[in-house]
Design a protein around this motif. Structure first.
Motif, PDB file in Angstrom:
ATOM      1  N   ASN A  16      -4.174   5.426   4.082  1.00 26.97           N
ATOM      2  CA  ASN A  16      -3.275   6.569   3.999  1.00 26.97           C
ATOM      3  C   ASN A  16      -2.103   6.305   4.955  1.00 26.97           C
ATOM      4  N   SER A  75       0.653   8.378  -6.791  1.00 28.84           N
ATOM      5  CA  SER A  75       0.196   7.803  -8.055  1.00 28.84           C
ATOM      6  C   SER A  75       1.254   6.857  -8.634  1.00 28.84           C
ATOM      7  N   SER A 131      -2.113   5.348  -4.490  1.00 29.29           N
ATOM      8  CA  SER A 131      -3.063   6.461  -4.297  1.00 29.29           C
ATOM      9  C   SER A 131      -4.008   6.266  -3.118  1.00 29.29           C
ATOM     10  N   SER A 132      -3.495   5.705  -2.029  1.00 29.28           N
ATOM     11  CA  SER A 132      -4.285   5.498  -0.798  1.00 29.28           C
ATOM     12  C   SER A 132      -5.530   4.656  -1.018  1.00 29.28           C
ATOM     13  N   GLN A 133      -5.483   3.731  -1.973  1.00 33.62           N
ATOM     14  CA  GLN A 133      -6.636   2.865  -2.227  1.00 33.62           C
ATOM     15  C   GLN A 133      -6.973   2.001  -1.013  1.00 33.62           C
ATOM     16  N   LEU A 134      -5.954   1.614  -0.255  1.00 32.71           N
ATOM     17  CA  LEU A 134      -6.194   0.805   0.944  1.00 32.71           C
ATOM     18  C   LEU A 134      -6.108   1.645   2.213  1.00 32.71           C
ATOM     19  N   TYR A 180      -1.180  -1.362  -4.316  1.00 34.63           N
ATOM     20  CA  TYR A 180      -2.357  -0.498  -4.215  1.00 34.63           C
ATOM     21  C   TYR A 180      -1.886   0.951  -4.048  1.00 34.63           C
ATOM     22  N   SER A 196       0.835  -1.197   0.000  1.00 32.21           N
ATOM     23  CA  SER A 196       0.000   0.000   0.000  1.00 32.21           C
ATOM     24  C   SER A 196       0.873   1.251   0.000  1.00 32.21           C
TER      25      SER A 196
END
Length: 348
Positions: free
Chosen positions: A85, A49, A80-83, A78, A45
């Motif tokens: 921050n 980008s 862009s902080s998809q999971l 993952y 994570s």
């Protein structure tokens, strides 16, 4: 005859060995085989980008580790902080909800305050000196401190050096900073740095920096070129000084539980893939820094609204003398530590 007797003895030994009870050996062999066949999922994570140096290096690590392990470790990146921050990911690593992350040093402030070493101004001669420190005794000591807190610290990744910018006056000598209001991150080191030259440090969220500079709430700032360019700070500042006075970077860490679940062979392959990805990340960061600086120079030449300066060796030395007097304030081992600071300075 001697050869015949030896053969007979060997044959006899093999016969009786074959007839013996090898259940223990069979279990160990079976367990070893099962371990060798076991597959793992590694979730990586991060908050930026995919086309950034960190993002590209994470993707390179994914490809390389899967190659080295023949797919035994499935890396899933993952961006862009998809999971998570960076404020939440350290807790997630503890729970093994995610297996790898690369937070900025500031996120480790309460866990390992010694990483504030990298905030000390004019501590590093250049990028090569910085990397020798990170890859040597000092870097290993810092990674060890993080590992002792329940993570597996793997590698340092670059953002890059910070540069000075101002709307009031070009920052060429330490006295030029006097009275200027500088935006800083929350850091005792950065606060001390600007007090040492008579400036007024002001903590401000990064999201408010552009408007703060634009409206004159703050006069000046320190940022790597990537922040200056992507957030357009150069469009609301009159002077940019290439000072390379401080450093921003990331620490790649892994879940301790996940690391301990791997065989020594797989751990070695993780470290190999990480070493290669780290070399790539440094190349990506240097290339991006150069590219974006050239774009800022183009803006300056085209508009005439920005003046760019590079500190001379004499100017750097004047700054170093002015701010290095704060180093002893951080000799306490609970803050940074005299040993770490002096070993950094002594690194060739």
């Amino acid at each position: 005859m001697k050869g015949i007797v030896s053969s007979a003895v060997v044959a006899s030994a093999l016969f009786f060995t074959g007839c013996g009870d090898n259940k223990g050996d069979s279990k160990e062999t079976k367990a070893s085989a099962e371990t060798a066949k076991q597959t793992y999922t590694l979730k990586f994570s991060h908050v930026v980008s995919p086309n950034t140096p960190k993002g590209k290096a994470a993707d390179y690590f994914e490809k390389r580790l899967e190659e080295l392990t023949n797919g035994q470790i499935d890396v899933q990146v993952y961006p862009s902080s998809q999971l998570y921050n960076d404020n939440a990911v350290l807790k997630a690593l503890k729970l093994d909800s995610v297996q790898m992350a690369a937070p900025s040093f500031s996120k480790f402030g309460k866990i390992v305050p010694q990483l504030a070493l990298f905030d000390l101004p004019f501590l590093f001669k250049d990028i090569d000196h910085l990397h020798r420190v990170q890859d040597g005794e000092v870097g290993n000591a810092l990674k060890g401190m993080v590992t002792e807190k329940g993570y597996k610290a793997l590698a340092f990744w670059d953002n890059h050096f910070k540069q000075f910018s101002s709307s009031k006056k070009a920052l060429l000598m330490p006295e030029d900073a006097e009275g200027q209001k500088f935006r800083i991150m929350s850091s005792k080191v950065l606060e001390a740095q600007f007090h040492a030259v008579g400036a007024n440090p002001q903590m401000m969220p990064f999201s408010e920096v552009y408007s703060g500079l634009q409206q004159g709430v703050i006069d000046a700032a320190e940022n790597p070129i990537s922040n200056i360019y992507t957030k357009k700070f150069h469009e609301v500042q009159k002077y940019l000084t290439i000072s390379n006075h401080g450093y921003l970077g990331y620490l790649v860490v892994m879940s301790e539980k996940f690391w301990n679940s791997l065989t020594p062979e797989l751990q070695a392959k993780v470290e190999q893939a990480m070493k290669e990805a780290t070399d790539k990340e440094r190349e990506f960061a240097e290339a991006l820094n150069t590219e974006q600086f050239n774009l800022i120079k183009e803006y300056a030449e085209k508009t005439g609204k920005l003046e760019i300066f590079t500190l001379t060796e004499e100017q750097r030395e004047a700054w170093r003398k002015a701010v290095s007097k704060i180093y002893p304030d951080f000799y306490d081992k609970e803050v940074i530590g005299e040993d770490l600071i002096k070993k950094t300075l002594a690194t060739e």
